[in-house]
Design a protein around this motif. Structure first.
Motif, PDB file in Angstrom:
ATOM      1  N   ASP A 162      -3.566   0.846  -8.182  1.00  0.00           N
ATOM      2  CA  ASP A 162      -2.448   0.714  -9.355  1.00  0.00           C
ATOM      3  C   ASP A 162      -1.646   2.109  -9.402  1.00  0.00           C
ATOM      4  N   ALA A 163      -0.773   2.033  -8.346  1.00  0.00           N
ATOM      5  CA  ALA A 163      -0.096   3.421  -8.013  1.00  0.00           C
ATOM      6  C   ALA A 163       0.792   3.580  -9.492  1.00  0.00           C
ATOM      7  N   ASN A 164       0.751   5.078  -9.513  1.00  0.00           N
ATOM      8  CA  ASN A 164       1.632   5.687 -10.675  1.00  0.00           C
ATOM      9  C   ASN A 164       3.015   5.601 -10.154  1.00  0.00           C
ATOM     10  N   ALA A 165       3.705   4.887 -10.832  1.00  0.00           N
ATOM     11  CA  ALA A 165       5.222   4.808 -10.595  1.00  0.00           C
ATOM     12  C   ALA A 165       6.024   6.093 -10.664  1.00  0.00           C
ATOM     13  N   ASN A 166       5.416   6.967 -11.694  1.00  0.00           N
ATOM     14  CA  ASN A 166       6.163   7.958 -12.103  1.00  0.00           C
ATOM     15  C   ASN A 166       6.037   9.239 -11.142  1.00  0.00           C
ATOM     16  N   VAL A 200      -0.792  -8.575  -3.758  1.00  0.00           N
ATOM     17  CA  VAL A 200       0.005  -7.742  -4.310  1.00  0.00           C
ATOM     18  C   VAL A 200       0.144  -8.302  -5.919  1.00  0.00           C
ATOM     19  N   ARG A 201      -0.048  -7.509  -6.710  1.00  0.00           N
ATOM     20  CA  ARG A 201       0.279  -8.213  -8.364  1.00  0.00           C
ATOM     21  C   ARG A 201       1.530  -7.714  -9.095  1.00  0.00           C
ATOM     22  N   GLU A 221       1.863 -12.516  -3.856  1.00  0.00           N
ATOM     23  CA  GLU A 221       1.762 -12.757  -2.572  1.00  0.00           C
ATOM     24  C   GLU A 221       0.435 -12.326  -2.073  1.00  0.00           C
ATOM     25  N   THR A 222      -0.442 -13.111  -1.337  1.00  0.00           N
ATOM     26  CA  THR A 222      -1.429 -12.636  -0.720  1.00  0.00           C
ATOM     27  C   THR A 222      -1.531 -13.162   0.573  1.00  0.00           C
TER      28      THR A 222
END
Length: 318
Positions: A162-166, A200-201, A221-222
């Motif tokens: 869960d990449a930090n978008a900041n 991708v969630r 999508e998977t």
């Protein structure tokens, strides 16, 4: 992490590899099963050696079986010793496609990866950038941050990010199949026999970002990405994200597939008899107790679970 002083001796490791070869490439007879149980009980370190070496089973399954069998047969035709046979397997493990899985069982340092999990273990991490990372069972990753980018290398197994978008630095994920890139994505990556499963969630994820064949993977999508780089959307009989919540959630999954999935979370061998392999399994199961999952199967399906040893379990017709 196990204390190195209490780790199995190389003799026990060699013997455990020997048993893994027998069980992986041959159909075990009742006599072989009795001999295996006797070996487990013959030395206090044997069960530990077997637990560690049995993690090689998934990796051996990723090798072409005929090729592996021919390699072993060739060593026998040359009248090499069993010890040489095991050394050959060890060399394949360390230098070939077995990669990470073989390092710890063969007595090599486990710190070669920044973070890793054993069979049945799951771990949550937080990167220095604030990104959240989860490792599934029998997995390993490296993390490398620089002023230009964030990098996660999937060495083995399965990971969610869960990449930090900041953080404005691009997040790159390296796998054996290829590279993915994102800024704000929540995604899951799992190595499998066919290559790499990508789910991708949230956000956008780019597959092979530096390639002319780059593909944008959208939320929801998977994809199954083949070893040659081709990819296609897939529908699964299980929720690929379930393990991040500690569950195995399936719908109408054949029992043989379910057993193979459950085996990832247990040390040793879990076999499913052919006559019950097509029975369908549905439900949500707590991964914290795989033994309880096996017992639940006996209540909902006409099967019985036989424990030959703690590390050798079979699902048979009732």
């Amino acid at each position: 992490m196990p204390n190195a002083e209490n780790a199995p001796a190389q003799t026990q490791v060699d013997q455990a590899i020997d048993w893994l070869v027998k069980l992986r490439f041959d159909t075990p007879s009742p006599r072989t099963e009795r001999q295996f149980q006797q070996w487990l009980a013959s030395h206090p370190q044997n069960p530990q050696a077997w637990q560690r070496v049995s993690s090689l089973s998934d990796e051996l399954a990723g090798l072409p079986k005929a090729l592996s069998r021919r390699t072993l047969d060739a060593s026998q035709r040359q009248h090499s010793s069993r010890r040489d046979h095991l050394k050959l397997l060890a060399l394949l493990a360390v230098g070939g496609s077995l990669g990470w899985a073989a390092r710890a069982p063969l007595g090599l340092p486990q710190l070669l990866a920044d973070s890793s999990t054993a069979a049945g273990e799951r771990r949550q991490l937080q990167g220095s950038d604030g990104s959240r990372i989860q490792l599934n069972t029998a997995s390993a990753i490296d993390l490398h941050y620089s002023s230009q980018q964030r990098l996660l290398e999937l060495i083995r197994g399965e990971v969610s990010l869960d990449a930090n978008a900041n953080d404005s630095r691009p997040f790159r994920i390296d796998t054996r199949v290829g590279t993915l890139g994102t800024l704000d994505g929540q995604l899951l990556l799992r190595e499998n026999d066919n290559g790499l499963l990508v789910a991708v969630r949230r956000g956008e994820v780019t597959l092979f970002p530096a390639s002319p064949s780059a593909r944008l993977v959208q939320a929801g999508e998977t994809l199954q990405v083949q070893a040659n780089g081709s990819s296609q959307a897939v529908s699964l009989r299980s929720d690929p994200w379930g393990w991040t919540d500690g569950v195995l959630s399936v719908q109408q999954m054949p029992l043989g597939e379910f057993a193979a999935e459950l085996a990832r979370y247990r040390p040793g061998l879990l076999r499913c008899a052919d006559e019950v392999a097509n029975l369908k399994v549905s439900g949500t199961y707590q991964l914290a107790d795989t033994g309880q999952i096996l017992q639940l199967l006996t209540r909902s399906l006409p099967v019985r679970v036989e424990y030959r040893t703690r590390y050798w379990v079979s699902i048979d017709a009732a």
